[in-house]
Design a protein around this motif. Structure first.
Motif, PDB file in Angstrom:
ATOM      1  N   ILE A  15      43.342   1.170  18.266  1.00 47.42           N
ATOM      2  CA  ILE A  15      42.487   2.069  17.477  1.00 47.42           C
ATOM      3  C   ILE A  15      42.105   1.318  16.198  1.00 47.42           C
ATOM      4  CG2 ILE A  15      42.409   4.250  16.201  1.00 47.42           C
ATOM      5  CD1 ILE A  15      44.629   5.279  18.119  1.00 47.42           C
ATOM      6  N   LYS A  16      40.851   1.418  15.831  1.00 48.49           N
ATOM      7  CA  LYS A  16      40.403   0.779  14.591  1.00 48.49           C
ATOM      8  C   LYS A  16      41.254   1.303  13.428  1.00 48.49           C
ATOM      9  CE  LYS A  16      36.265   0.211  11.824  1.00 48.49           C
ATOM     10  NZ  LYS A  16      34.980   0.774  11.493  1.00 48.49           N
ATOM     11  N   ALA A  17      41.771   0.387  12.619  1.00 54.82           N
ATOM     12  CA  ALA A  17      42.656   0.788  11.518  1.00 54.82           C
ATOM     13  C   ALA A  17      41.997   1.855  10.655  1.00 54.82           C
ATOM     14  CB  ALA A  17      43.021  -0.433  10.670  1.00 54.82           C
ATOM     15  N   GLY A  18      42.719   2.932  10.443  1.00 56.71           N
ATOM     16  CA  GLY A  18      42.177   4.034   9.632  1.00 56.71           C
ATOM     17  C   GLY A  18      41.634   5.185  10.459  1.00 56.71           C
ATOM     18  N   ASN A  19      41.473   4.962  11.782  1.00 58.27           N
ATOM     19  CA  ASN A  19      40.867   5.993  12.634  1.00 58.27           C
ATOM     20  C   ASN A  19      41.875   6.920  13.310  1.00 58.27           C
ATOM     21  OD1 ASN A  19      38.251   5.430  12.132  1.00 58.27           O
ATOM     22  ND2 ASN A  19      37.750   4.608  14.159  1.00 58.27           N
ATOM     23  N   ALA A  20      43.145   6.615  13.196  1.00 60.60           N
ATOM     24  CA  ALA A  20      44.147   7.366  13.967  1.00 60.60           C
ATOM     25  C   ALA A  20      44.112   8.862  13.647  1.00 60.60           C
ATOM     26  CB  ALA A  20      45.544   6.798  13.705  1.00 60.60           C
ATOM     27  N   MET A  21      44.026   9.193  12.364  1.00 57.59           N
ATOM     28  CA  MET A  21      44.051  10.614  12.007  1.00 57.59           C
ATOM     29  C   MET A  21      42.790  11.345  12.466  1.00 57.59           C
ATOM     30  SD  MET A  21      46.915  11.410  10.912  1.00 57.59           S
ATOM     31  CE  MET A  21      46.574  13.108  10.493  1.00 57.59           C
ATOM     32  N   ILE A  22      41.661  10.611  12.483  1.00 57.41           N
ATOM     33  CA  ILE A  22      40.408  11.228  12.965  1.00 57.41           C
ATOM     34  C   ILE A  22      40.575  11.587  14.444  1.00 57.41           C
ATOM     35  CG2 ILE A  22      37.952  10.777  13.423  1.00 57.41           C
ATOM     36  CD1 ILE A  22      38.041   8.883  10.935  1.00 57.41           C
ATOM     37  N   ILE A  23      41.134  10.639  15.194  1.00 62.70           N
ATOM     38  CA  ILE A  23      41.349  10.863  16.630  1.00 62.70           C
ATOM     39  C   ILE A  23      42.401  11.961  16.843  1.00 62.70           C
ATOM     40  CG2 ILE A  23      42.344   9.764  18.692  1.00 62.70           C
ATOM     41  CD1 ILE A  23      40.795   7.217  17.847  1.00 62.70           C
ATOM     42  N   TYR A  24      43.445  11.925  16.034  1.00 62.82           N
ATOM     43  CA  TYR A  24      44.523  12.927  16.117  1.00 62.82           C
ATOM     44  C   TYR A  24      43.954  14.340  15.963  1.00 62.82           C
ATOM     45  CZ  TYR A  24      48.912  15.270  14.671  1.00 62.82           C
ATOM     46  OH  TYR A  24      49.989  16.112  14.570  1.00 62.82           O
ATOM     47  N   ASP A  25      43.084  14.501  14.977  1.00 59.55           N
ATOM     48  CA  ASP A  25      42.484  15.825  14.748  1.00 59.55           C
ATOM     49  C   ASP A  25      41.463  16.177  15.830  1.00 59.55           C
ATOM     50  OD1 ASP A  25      43.939  16.461  12.487  1.00 59.55           O
ATOM     51  OD2 ASP A  25      42.528  15.464  11.140  1.00 59.55           O
ATOM     52  N   ALA A  26      40.615  15.197  16.180  1.00 58.45           N
ATOM     53  CA  ALA A  26      39.534  15.485  17.135  1.00 58.45           C
ATOM     54  C   ALA A  26      40.075  15.828  18.524  1.00 58.45           C
ATOM     55  CB  ALA A  26      38.597  14.287  17.226  1.00 58.45           C
ATOM     56  N   LEU A  27      41.182  15.214  18.913  1.00 61.66           N
ATOM     57  CA  LEU A  27      41.750  15.489  20.238  1.00 61.66           C
ATOM     58  C   LEU A  27      42.696  16.696  20.224  1.00 61.66           C
ATOM     59  CD1 LEU A  27      42.545  11.880  21.584  1.00 61.66           C
ATOM     60  CD2 LEU A  27      40.546  13.306  22.045  1.00 61.66           C
ATOM     61  N   GLY A  28      42.876  17.290  19.066  1.00 65.53           N
ATOM     62  CA  GLY A  28      43.723  18.486  18.972  1.00 65.53           C
ATOM     63  C   GLY A  28      45.204  18.192  19.160  1.00 65.53           C
ATOM     64  N   LEU A  29      45.625  16.992  18.791  1.00 65.00           N
ATOM     65  CA  LEU A  29      47.020  16.599  19.028  1.00 65.00           C
ATOM     66  C   LEU A  29      47.983  17.374  18.125  1.00 65.00           C
ATOM     67  CD1 LEU A  29      46.571  12.717  19.424  1.00 65.00           C
ATOM     68  CD2 LEU A  29      46.447  14.510  21.162  1.00 65.00           C
ATOM     69  N   ARG A  30      47.443  17.915  17.050  1.00 70.53           N
ATOM     70  CA  ARG A  30      48.249  18.716  16.127  1.00 70.53           C
ATOM     71  C   ARG A  30      48.823  19.951  16.820  1.00 70.53           C
ATOM     72  NH1 ARG A  30      47.790  18.348  10.565  1.00 70.53           N
ATOM     73  NH2 ARG A  30      45.892  17.126  10.752  1.00 70.53           N
ATOM     74  N   GLU A  31      48.102  20.407  17.853  1.00 74.00           N
ATOM     75  CA  GLU A  31      48.517  21.641  18.533  1.00 74.00           C
ATOM     76  C   GLU A  31      49.647  21.408  19.542  1.00 74.00           C
ATOM     77  OE1 GLU A  31      46.685  23.936  17.145  1.00 74.00           O
ATOM     78  OE2 GLU A  31      45.332  22.420  16.309  1.00 74.00           O
ATOM     79  N   LEU A  32      49.968  20.140  19.848  1.00 71.69           N
ATOM     80  CA  LEU A  32      50.955  19.867  20.898  1.00 71.69           C
ATOM     81  C   LEU A  32      52.371  20.150  20.426  1.00 71.69           C
ATOM     82  CD1 LEU A  32      49.581  16.422  22.213  1.00 71.69           C
ATOM     83  CD2 LEU A  32      49.244  18.683  23.230  1.00 71.69           C
ATOM     84  N   ASP A  33      53.250  20.494  21.408  1.00 70.16           N
ATOM     85  CA  ASP A  33      54.665  20.719  21.093  1.00 70.16           C
ATOM     86  C   ASP A  33      55.481  19.435  21.224  1.00 70.16           C
ATOM     87  OD1 ASP A  33      54.549  23.352  20.443  1.00 70.16           O
ATOM     88  OD2 ASP A  33      54.727  24.039  22.526  1.00 70.16           O
ATOM     89  N   CYS A  34      54.939  18.469  21.978  1.00 67.84           N
ATOM     90  CA  CYS A  34      55.702  17.242  22.256  1.00 67.84           C
ATOM     91  C   CYS A  34      55.660  16.291  21.046  1.00 67.84           C
ATOM     92  CB  CYS A  34      55.120  16.545  23.475  1.00 67.84           C
ATOM     93  SG  CYS A  34      53.449  15.966  23.198  1.00 67.84           S
ATOM     94  N   GLN A  35      56.421  15.197  21.166  1.00 64.22           N
ATOM     95  CA  GLN A  35      56.438  14.203  20.083  1.00 64.22           C
ATOM     96  C   GLN A  35      55.141  13.396  20.090  1.00 64.22           C
ATOM     97  OE1 GLN A  35      60.262  12.075  19.024  1.00 64.22           O
ATOM     98  NE2 GLN A  35      60.559  12.406  21.219  1.00 64.22           N
ATOM     99  N   VAL A  36      54.554  13.254  18.944  1.00 65.60           N
ATOM    100  CA  VAL A  36      53.368  12.398  18.797  1.00 65.60           C
ATOM    101  C   VAL A  36      53.639  11.454  17.618  1.00 65.60           C
ATOM    102  CG1 VAL A  36      50.887  12.297  18.311  1.00 65.60           C
ATOM    103  CG2 VAL A  36      51.809  14.217  19.621  1.00 65.60           C
TER     104      VAL A  36
END
Lengths: 138, 304
Positions: A15-36
């Motif tokens: 992932i391009k440095a600095g983009n991880a949080m954008i992808i994290y939010d866009a893919l809805g990973l915040r909603e997951l119960d598992c470890q991310v």
């Protein structure tokens, strides 16, 4: 710095440095119960630094959306502690409900239940245009 | 079933065939008068328009068919909040073919995804207006005897002017076409038209603010009105509306066989002293609009 390996799930690498949080939010990973795990500024031989996201579950990953957000990423699919597949992503031909048309004259601004669809019209310049009004997505 | 949303929906061969039928209608009007007996055209105008709507209605009436519809959204269920999809599905129950104009760009594409009858785009915002383009092509073809090997000047609002975008799309498919794009900086042709059509097809073109600079080279001069309804800011409209005024004096430098076109309505961009010049063809163009729409209705209804 040690981060546990995952048993079943995905490693989104390069992932391009600095983009991880954008992808994290866009893919809805915040909603997951598992470890991310989000790793920022990991060392990269190719680009100097990169971000990595590890998801410890076989979720339904939207690869089109991911490819649109960062076409350079690699998705490693992990099963029983082993990488069973490496997917090199590219820009998808079409994205649905990933972005919203900003043209106030576009029919998508008023029509109910209409998907926001953008078509890749110029691969080289990475230009997407609204299916309906042909405005470019910037 | 086929719809007409964008001029690109028609191949060059299909356009040539429509022009051929339109010319045959002009030459043999009586032969075509009963062709659409029992057929109904719905004209759904979510945005007011005089000539396009009347031209469609006159076309259907001259083919022996009948017309129904509305001329502004306030007199339709849209004012009650109905979606385009629902309106089209309902109107499809009462008509054989629909011509629709809508202020929102892409509305006819939404309509054709749900329609049970053929849809003709009669203009969607600043986006497309394919039947105006067919009108322009018929007029140019009748005036010049060809649709290739010519220099076409497009003047005025090239940014929001949908007729200009569609005409560039259509004429770019013919050989030997050169465009002169005449507009103020604020109303220049959008980049996507340049990159997706002109640059992509290698079409020769130049851009200028000065209407007189290339006038002697033009075979066709296509004037457009600066449209008030496309501006969010009235001050911008007032500043730009009279940027170009074509008059008799300016035309002295033009070719003797220049063809002057305008999709109409005009405001001040063509002075009335040009109307009597034999090169002024915009009223003939309006008449051509009826005949090409007759040919189109026949084609889309599958009537020989």
């Amino acid at each position: 710095m040690n981060i546990d390996s995952i048993k079943n799930g995905y490693v989104i690498d390069h992932i391009k440095a600095g983009n991880a949080m954008i992808i994290y939010d866009a893919l809805g990973l915040r909603e997951l119960d598992c470890q991310v795990a989000i790793i920022s500024n990991a060392k990269s031989k190719k680009t100097g630094k990169k971000d990595i996201i590890k998801i410890d579950e076989n979720i339904d990953l939207d690869l089109d959306k991911l490819g649109f957000l960062d076409p350079e990423v690699t998705v490693n699919i992990v099963k029983n502690d082993e990488i069973i597949e490496k997917k090199k992503l590219s820009l998808p031909e079409k994205i649905i409900n990933v972005a919203k048309c900003k043209n106030p004259r576009c029919i998508t601004s008023i029509e109910r239940d209409l998907d926001q669809i953008f078509i890749l019209t110029d691969k080289e310049k990475q230009v997407y245009r609204c299916k309906y009004c042909e405005s470019s997505l910037k | 079933m086929k719809h007409l949303i964008d001029i690109q929906d028609l191949s060059v061969e299909e356009i040539d065939e429509l022009i051929k039928v339109a010319n045959d209608i002009i030459a043999n009007k009586e032969k075509y008068s009963p062709k659409c007996n029992g057929k109904k055209l719905a004209t759904l105008f979510f945005e007011p328009s005089t000539r396009t709507r009347l031209s469609f209605e006159a076309a259907m009436l001259e083919l022996g068919g009948s017309v129904l519809g509305f001329s502004e959204s306030s007199s339709s269920s849209v004012s009650k909040g109905e979606s385009v999809s629902d309106t089209i599905r309902v109107v499809g129950c009462y008509s054989d073919i629909i011509a629709m104009r809508h202020p929102k760009e892409g509305a006819p594409l939404v309509a054709c995804q749900r329609s049970t009858v053929p849809i003709i785009n009669a203009g969607d915002g600043g986006h497309n207006h394919p039947t105006q383009t067919l009108t322009d092509l018929l007029t140019i073809s009748r005036e010049k005897g060809r649709l290739n090997q010519m220099t076409i000047g497009l003047c005025g609002d090239l940014k929001f002017g949908r007729t200009v975008h569609s005409l560039i799309n259509a004429m770019s498919r013919y050989q030997g076409i050169k465009f002169v794009l005449i507009s103020p900086d604020e109303l220049k042709i959008p980049d996507y038209v340049k990159t997706n059509v002109l640059d992509k097809l290698g079409i020769e073109y130049c851009e200028t603010k000065d209407i007189e600079e290339y006038l002697p080279e033009l075979d066709v001069l296509y004037m457009t009105r600066v449209q008030k309804e496309r501006f969010f800011n009235e001050a911008d409209y007032i500043r730009l509306k009279d940027y170009y005024i074509l008059n008799k004096a300016k035309l002295e430098k033009a070719k003797k066989d220049l063809t002057i076109l305008h999709p109409l309505p005009r405001v001040n961009e063509i002075s009335t002293d040009v109307d009597d010049d034999p090169r002024a063809k915009y009223f003939e163009q309006a008449l051509c609009g009826k005949y090409i729409r007759m040919a189109l209705i026949l084609k889309m209804l599958g009537i020989e």
